[in-house]
Enzyme design. Structure first.
Site, PDB file in Angstrom:
ATOM      1  CG  HIS A   1      34.889  -1.925  33.372  1.00 45.59           C
ATOM      2  ND1 HIS A   1      35.094  -3.271  33.575  1.00 45.59           N
ATOM      3  CD2 HIS A   1      36.057  -1.319  33.693  1.00 45.59           C
ATOM      4  CE1 HIS A   1      36.339  -3.458  33.993  1.00 45.59           C
ATOM      5  NE2 HIS A   1      36.950  -2.300  34.069  1.00 45.59           N
ATOM      6  CD  GLU A   2      36.950   2.303  33.092  1.00 51.80           C
ATOM      7  OE1 GLU A   2      37.508   2.515  34.180  1.00 51.80           O
ATOM      8  OE2 GLU A   2      37.369   1.463  32.265  1.00 51.80           O
TER       9      GLU A   2
ATOM     10  CG  HIS B   1      37.369   0.576  38.053  1.00 50.61           C
ATOM     11  ND1 HIS B   1      38.046  -0.351  38.793  1.00 50.61           N
ATOM     12  CD2 HIS B   1      37.507   0.176  36.760  1.00 50.61           C
ATOM     13  CE1 HIS B   1      38.580  -1.274  37.990  1.00 50.61           C
ATOM     14  NE2 HIS B   1      38.258  -0.984  36.746  1.00 50.61           N
TER      15      HIS B   1
ATOM     16  CD  GLU C   1      39.516  -4.755  36.066  1.00 56.26           C
ATOM     17  OE1 GLU C   1      39.980  -3.708  36.562  1.00 56.26           O
ATOM     18  OE2 GLU C   1      38.964  -4.783  34.969  1.00 56.26           O
TER      19      GLU C   1
HETATM   20 ZN    ZN Z   1      38.875  -2.061  34.994  1.00 51.17          ZN
END
Ligand code: ZN
Length: 498
Positions: A263-264, A267, A293
């Site tokens: 997830h990160e 980003h 996101e």
């Molecule tokens: Zn996030």
């Protein structure tokens, strides 16, 4: 004109330097600072923030922004967008009387510590008076800024430019109508997917090796992207050449850190691929909360939790944890990391039930800002909606209305961007599939063409384009939640043999 631009860029460079320093301090406070360092940290943050505020509100800076805005046609695209974005921020700040702004800042500090204590004791009454003050200020500020517009629309715009209640009503209405029956049918068959092997004993040293391997597969260049360890994972960046992602290793859980890194990492890819021309500019970084996101969730869920990626990744995971995963297949792993069951806590929710946690917050926020929901009724309304929408009973306020920090930080209008992001991601992936064999690439662990596709259409633009423009750029169409509904329906119908 050239002189104005020179002065403007000079102040931008200074602001960027201060913000870099503030960011490093904050990152350090979460990753390395011993507890007793808090007072020194707060003093340093305060002093630097004051310098930022002085610069941002200086006559030289405001004058330059106004001058640039009055002669937009003469500017290059980046300078024009910088002036527009900063001009808007200035307008939001300028319309609030200084006294009210200072009081609000003080209240933010009080509200945040009151919330922490309230959550710890599960005592909503400790937090309610602070929430009331923040709500009153937020509503008032929105009216100062745009007296003719609905205050909640003004707030939504701050996090997701162009987003309105009308559009979100349609979006969440579509989810309710199309996905709620699916959530219920999956909940009835919760035992059909076994994820018990994801819980046990997974030594941190091995998890660190797995995180490193995942970063390599994602193309996260360690010379520009570092991995730190924190309580609650986040990503921060000081430039496209210094991005920091974080994770938390839970020794008893295999998937938690693994998927937080992906997830990160999503980003981080966004930041790492911003155009070089935006280094040091306030336009570096993502277009909006929702667009950012969309990229973290695209990697975490649409790629990371796909059957193909499970087939690619599982042998590597099994090699690191041979005893814990003896007898487990890639298909078992795929099913387990996608297990869905309605739950109480948003940040632990699975891909299918997650948007309903956001739907509940959206419904409540809308009524709070409109003044239709007295604060003494908020916990009961929260609990009622959790029962109605997700079928779960909230045992206490710590596991209910007090679970998230957003409202205590004055962030009203932020939550919807999480759900919007997931939906953007699904639409973007469908468009990508017209150009790339995404499934084959994912199964081969060859993610570079996927990242390159996203970089070309989304990442490189930073804030130069709005979220709507980026979607049209990547998909040739406006936002359409149907892609998200179709994706989740396909995936979960197959996974649970419905
Ligand atoms: Zn996030």
């Amino acid at each position: 004109m050239q002189e104005t631009i020179r002065k403007f860029k000079e102040i931008l460079a200074k602001l960027n330097a201060y913000q870099h320093a503030l960011g490093v301090l904050q990152y350090d406070s979460e990753t390395a600072m011993p507890r007793a360092g808090a007072a020194g940290y707060a003093a340093a943050m305060g002093a630097l923030s004051e310098e930022v505020y002085k610069l941002q509100t200086s006559d030289a800076f405001k004058g330059a922004v106004r001058e640039l805005l009055s002669r937009k046609a003469e500017l290059d695209e980046i300078t024009r967008r910088e002036a527009e974005v900063l001009g808007e921020e200035m307008a939001r700040m300028d319309c609030v009387p200084v006294q009210e702004f200072v009081e609000y800042q003080t209240e933010l500090g009080l509200a945040s510590s009151a919330w922490r204590e309230a959550k710890q004791r599960s005592d909503y009454a400790l937090f309610a008076p602070h929430l009331q003050k923040l709500l009153d200020s937020t509503r008032r500020f929105a009216r100062y800024y745009a007296p003719d517009r609905d205050p909640y629309d003004v707030l939504l715009d701050e996090y997701e430019k162009g987003m309105t209640q009308a559009e979100l009503d349609r979006f969440f209405g579509t989810l309710r109508e199309n996905l709620m029956p699916l959530v219920q049918r999956v909940a009835e068959r919760a035992d059909a997917v076994d994820d018990r092997f994801l819980f046990g004993h997974f030594p941190v040293a091995q998890q660190r090796r797995l995180a490193g391997a995942v970063m390599e597969v994602m193309g996260l260049d360690r010379s520009r992207c570092a991995l730190g360890e924190v309580e609650h994972p986040f990503t921060t960046n000081f430039s496209k050449n210094d991005v920091r992602i974080t994770t938390h290793y839970h020794e008893e859980s295999l998937a938690s850190s693994l998927y937080s890194v992906i997830h990160e990492g999503g980003h981080a890819l966004y930041e790492l691929h911003t155009d070089d021309a935006l280094i040091g500019s306030p336009l570096a970084g993502g277009a909006s909360m929702g667009m950012h996101e969309s990229q973290s969730r695209l990697y975490e869920n649409l790629i990371g939790r796909s059957a193909g990626f499970a087939r690619f990744l599982f042998p590597k995971v099994q090699a690191l944890f041979p005893a814990q995963l003896a007898g487990v297949t890639a298909q078992d792993f795929y099913r387990a990391v996608n297990r869905s069951a309605p739950s109480l806590i948003r940040i632990d929710a699975d891909e299918l039930t997650y948007p309903f946690h956001i739907l509940i917050r959206y419904e409540l926020e809308k009524r709070l800002i409109a003044g239709d929901l007295p604060l003494q009724d908020l916990p009961a309304e929260w609990n009622r909606l959790y029962k109605e929408v997700l079928g779960v009973v909230v045992p206490d306020d710590a596991h209910g209305v007090l679970q998230d920090s957003h409202w205590s930080g004055g962030s009203f209008g932020y939550f919807p961007s999480y759900a919007i992001g997931s939906a953007y991601g699904a639409q973007i992936l469908e468009s990508m599939k017209k150009d790339l064999d995404v499934d084959a690439l994912t199964e081969a662990g060859n993610l570079a063409p996927i990242t390159a596709w996203l970089a070309e259409r989304i990442y490189r633009f930073g804030k130069v384009k709005t979220p709507g423009e980026l979607l049209r750029n990547a998909c040739g169409a406006d936002f359409d939640p149907q892609f998200y509904v179709d994706y989740l329906t396909r995936k979960y119908t197959a996974l649970y043999n419905l």
